[in-house]
Write a protein that holds these residues in place. Structure first.
Motif, PDB file in Angstrom:
ATOM      1  N   LEU A  50      -4.240 -13.801 -11.801  1.00 44.90           N
ATOM      2  CA  LEU A  50      -3.400 -13.095 -12.779  1.00 44.90           C
ATOM      3  C   LEU A  50      -3.442 -11.583 -12.565  1.00 44.90           C
ATOM      4  CD1 LEU A  50      -4.168 -15.109 -16.027  1.00 44.90           C
ATOM      5  CD2 LEU A  50      -2.040 -15.066 -14.731  1.00 44.90           C
ATOM      6  N   LEU A  51      -4.632 -11.055 -12.299  1.00 46.15           N
ATOM      7  CA  LEU A  51      -4.755  -9.625 -12.015  1.00 46.15           C
ATOM      8  C   LEU A  51      -3.991  -9.263 -10.748  1.00 46.15           C
ATOM      9  CD1 LEU A  51      -6.018  -6.879 -12.722  1.00 46.15           C
ATOM     10  CD2 LEU A  51      -7.960  -7.552 -11.303  1.00 46.15           C
ATOM     11  N   ALA A  52      -4.038 -10.130  -9.734  1.00 49.12           N
ATOM     12  CA  ALA A  52      -3.322  -9.863  -8.482  1.00 49.12           C
ATOM     13  C   ALA A  52      -1.824  -9.808  -8.714  1.00 49.12           C
ATOM     14  CB  ALA A  52      -3.667 -10.937  -7.444  1.00 49.12           C
ATOM     15  N   VAL A  53      -1.307 -10.721  -9.516  1.00 48.09           N
ATOM     16  CA  VAL A  53       0.138 -10.717  -9.804  1.00 48.09           C
ATOM     17  C   VAL A  53       0.536  -9.425 -10.515  1.00 48.09           C
ATOM     18  CG1 VAL A  53       1.926 -11.823 -11.200  1.00 48.09           C
ATOM     19  CG2 VAL A  53       0.406 -13.213  -9.809  1.00 48.09           C
ATOM     20  N   ILE A  54      -0.276  -8.991 -11.457  1.00 42.25           N
ATOM     21  CA  ILE A  54       0.031  -7.766 -12.206  1.00 42.25           C
ATOM     22  C   ILE A  54      -0.032  -6.540 -11.300  1.00 42.25           C
ATOM     23  CG2 ILE A  54      -0.796  -6.243 -14.040  1.00 42.25           C
ATOM     24  CD1 ILE A  54      -1.698  -8.827 -15.513  1.00 42.25           C
ATOM     25  N   VAL A  55      -1.098  -6.421 -10.514  1.00 40.07           N
ATOM     26  CA  VAL A  55      -1.278  -5.230  -9.673  1.00 40.07           C
ATOM     27  C   VAL A  55      -0.247  -5.185  -8.552  1.00 40.07           C
ATOM     28  CG1 VAL A  55      -2.864  -4.119  -8.052  1.00 40.07           C
ATOM     29  CG2 VAL A  55      -3.704  -4.950 -10.233  1.00 40.07           C
ATOM     30  N   VAL A  56      -0.056  -6.290  -7.847  1.00 37.51           N
ATOM     31  CA  VAL A  56       0.893  -6.304  -6.730  1.00 37.51           C
ATOM     32  C   VAL A  56       2.316  -6.114  -7.239  1.00 37.51           C
ATOM     33  CG1 VAL A  56       1.861  -7.769  -4.917  1.00 37.51           C
ATOM     34  CG2 VAL A  56      -0.606  -7.610  -5.201  1.00 37.51           C
ATOM     35  N   GLY A  57       2.651  -6.743  -8.345  1.00 39.56           N
ATOM     36  CA  GLY A  57       3.978  -6.525  -8.934  1.00 39.56           C
ATOM     37  C   GLY A  57       4.191  -5.091  -9.362  1.00 39.56           C
ATOM     38  N   GLY A  58       3.157  -4.473  -9.917  1.00 38.04           N
ATOM     39  CA  GLY A  58       3.251  -3.063 -10.292  1.00 38.04           C
ATOM     40  C   GLY A  58       3.412  -2.154  -9.095  1.00 38.04           C
ATOM     41  N   LEU A  59       2.681  -2.438  -8.014  1.00 39.52           N
ATOM     42  CA  LEU A  59       2.815  -1.622  -6.802  1.00 39.52           C
ATOM     43  C   LEU A  59       4.194  -1.759  -6.173  1.00 39.52           C
ATOM     44  CD1 LEU A  59      -0.642  -2.088  -5.056  1.00 39.52           C
ATOM     45  CD2 LEU A  59       0.298   0.012  -6.012  1.00 39.52           C
ATOM     46  N   ILE A  60       4.717  -2.972  -6.154  1.00 38.59           N
ATOM     47  CA  ILE A  60       6.065  -3.169  -5.603  1.00 38.59           C
ATOM     48  C   ILE A  60       7.102  -2.480  -6.486  1.00 38.59           C
ATOM     49  CG2 ILE A  60       7.843  -4.893  -5.123  1.00 38.59           C
ATOM     50  CD1 ILE A  60       5.588  -6.742  -4.184  1.00 38.59           C
ATOM     51  N   GLY A  61       6.963  -2.618  -7.795  1.00 38.40           N
ATOM     52  CA  GLY A  61       7.896  -1.953  -8.713  1.00 38.40           C
ATOM     53  C   GLY A  61       7.823  -0.447  -8.612  1.00 38.40           C
ATOM     54  N   LEU A  62       6.620   0.096  -8.482  1.00 44.73           N
ATOM     55  CA  LEU A  62       6.468   1.536  -8.324  1.00 44.73           C
ATOM     56  C   LEU A  62       7.069   2.002  -7.008  1.00 44.73           C
ATOM     57  CD1 LEU A  62       5.292   4.095  -9.589  1.00 44.73           C
ATOM     58  CD2 LEU A  62       3.170   3.603  -8.384  1.00 44.73           C
ATOM     59  N   GLY A  63       6.911   1.194  -5.965  1.00 42.18           N
ATOM     60  CA  GLY A  63       7.511   1.541  -4.673  1.00 42.18           C
ATOM     61  C   GLY A  63       9.028   1.533  -4.725  1.00 42.18           C
ATOM     62  N   ILE A  64       9.595   0.563  -5.411  1.00 41.72           N
ATOM     63  CA  ILE A  64      11.055   0.523  -5.558  1.00 41.72           C
ATOM     64  C   ILE A  64      11.533   1.728  -6.362  1.00 41.72           C
ATOM     65  CG2 ILE A  64      12.952  -0.745  -6.646  1.00 41.72           C
ATOM     66  CD1 ILE A  64      11.472  -3.323  -5.856  1.00 41.72           C
ATOM     67  N   ASP A  65      10.778   2.093  -7.396  1.00 38.40           N
ATOM     68  CA  ASP A  65      11.148   3.251  -8.203  1.00 38.40           C
ATOM     69  C   ASP A  65      11.053   4.537  -7.388  1.00 38.40           C
ATOM     70  OD1 ASP A  65      11.848   4.627 -10.579  1.00 38.40           O
ATOM     71  OD2 ASP A  65       9.732   5.119 -10.903  1.00 38.40           O
ATOM     72  N   MET A  66      10.027   4.671  -6.558  1.00 36.87           N
ATOM     73  CA  MET A  66       9.859   5.883  -5.755  1.00 36.87           C
ATOM     74  C   MET A  66      10.907   5.986  -4.649  1.00 36.87           C
ATOM     75  SD  MET A  66       7.456   7.714  -6.892  1.00 36.87           S
ATOM     76  CE  MET A  66       7.927   7.209  -8.521  1.00 36.87           C
ATOM     77  N   SER A  67      11.367   4.839  -4.140  1.00 36.96           N
ATOM     78  CA  SER A  67      12.380   4.887  -3.086  1.00 36.96           C
ATOM     79  C   SER A  67      13.782   4.919  -3.676  1.00 36.96           C
ATOM     80  CB  SER A  67      12.243   3.681  -2.159  1.00 36.96           C
ATOM     81  OG  SER A  67      12.510   2.486  -2.858  1.00 36.96           O
ATOM     82  N   HIS A  68      13.899   5.051  -4.979  1.00 37.73           N
ATOM     83  CA  HIS A  68      15.173   5.132  -5.701  1.00 37.73           C
ATOM     84  C   HIS A  68      16.030   3.897  -5.482  1.00 37.73           C
ATOM     85  CE1 HIS A  68      14.156   9.207  -6.694  1.00 37.73           C
ATOM     86  NE2 HIS A  68      14.028   9.504  -5.419  1.00 37.73           N
ATOM     87  N   GLY A  69      15.380   2.767  -5.270  1.00 31.05           N
ATOM     88  CA  GLY A  69      16.089   1.506  -5.126  1.00 31.05           C
ATOM     89  C   GLY A  69      16.691   1.268  -3.772  1.00 31.05           C
ATOM     90  N   TYR A  70      16.488   2.188  -2.826  1.00 32.99           N
ATOM     91  CA  TYR A  70      17.040   2.015  -1.485  1.00 32.99           C
ATOM     92  C   TYR A  70      15.991   1.372  -0.595  1.00 32.99           C
ATOM     93  CZ  TYR A  70      20.663   5.156  -3.047  1.00 32.99           C
ATOM     94  OH  TYR A  70      21.673   5.737  -3.732  1.00 32.99           O
ATOM     95  N   TYR A  71      16.384   0.363   0.113  1.00 31.73           N
ATOM     96  CA  TYR A  71      15.483  -0.340   1.009  1.00 31.73           C
ATOM     97  C   TYR A  71      15.575   0.295   2.385  1.00 31.73           C
ATOM     98  CZ  TYR A  71      13.330  -4.147   3.569  1.00 31.73           C
ATOM     99  OH  TYR A  71      12.513  -4.886   4.371  1.00 31.73           O
ATOM    100  N   THR A  72      14.609   1.116   2.712  1.00 30.10           N
ATOM    101  CA  THR A  72      14.587   1.783   4.014  1.00 30.10           C
ATOM    102  C   THR A  72      13.564   1.080   4.885  1.00 30.10           C
ATOM    103  OG1 THR A  72      12.970   3.362   3.195  1.00 30.10           O
ATOM    104  CG2 THR A  72      15.274   4.010   3.110  1.00 30.10           C
ATOM    105  N   VAL A  73      13.985   0.654   6.073  1.00 31.34           N
ATOM    106  CA  VAL A  73      13.076  -0.052   6.969  1.00 31.34           C
ATOM    107  C   VAL A  73      12.201   0.937   7.704  1.00 31.34           C
ATOM    108  CG1 VAL A  73      12.943  -1.626   8.909  1.00 31.34           C
ATOM    109  CG2 VAL A  73      14.717  -1.923   7.190  1.00 31.34           C
ATOM    110  N   ILE A  74      12.801   1.860   8.431  1.00 29.03           N
ATOM    111  CA  ILE A  74      12.068   2.858   9.201  1.00 29.03           C
ATOM    112  C   ILE A  74      12.756   4.196   9.012  1.00 29.03           C
ATOM    113  CG2 ILE A  74      11.377   3.580  11.505  1.00 29.03           C
ATOM    114  CD1 ILE A  74      11.387   0.665  12.319  1.00 29.03           C
ATOM    115  N   LYS A  75      11.970   5.222   8.801  1.00 26.32           N
ATOM    116  CA  LYS A  75      12.557   6.548   8.670  1.00 26.32           C
ATOM    117  C   LYS A  75      12.286   7.358   9.902  1.00 26.32           C
ATOM    118  CE  LYS A  75      13.659   7.440   4.171  1.00 26.32           C
ATOM    119  NZ  LYS A  75      13.933   8.372   3.201  1.00 26.32           N
TER     120      LYS A  75
END
Length: 90
Positions: free
Chosen positions: A65-90
């Motif tokens: 349960l902790l893993a689902v919360i933490v990993v989901g939060g990290l993925i959500g924070l990453g999507i928020d930081m990338s402004h919703g754009y999926y960039t493969v390589i910069k």
């Protein structure tokens, strides 16, 4: 950069926000998911496997349960930081 609030001596954890934003802008969202989120998920998987071998099923459920919360939060924070754009390589 003010890492502390004026009301309390507890730190604001904006350093993680800045690090994740820098990492995604520098290397891309896919690299963030593979390295940062993948390493955190690997640690959780290792601890789950150790507790399964010991037969502690209640602890396995709590770690999962902790893993689902933490990993989901990290993925959500990453999507928020990338402004919703999926960039493969910069």
């Amino acid at each position: 950069m003010n890492f502390y609030t004026s009301e309390s001596l507890g730190p604001r954890f904006v350093i993680f926000h800045y690090f994740i934003k820098w990492y995604i802008e520098r290397f891309g969202f896919l690299a963030y998911v593979v390295t940062v989120v993948g390493s955190v998920m690997a640690l959780f998987t290792y601890s789950i496997m150790l507790n399964i071998q010991r037969g502690e099923k209640d602890r396995v459920m709590m770690i999962a349960l902790l893993a689902v919360i933490v990993v989901g939060g990290l993925i959500g924070l990453g999507i928020d930081m990338s402004h919703g754009y999926y960039t493969v390589i910069k």
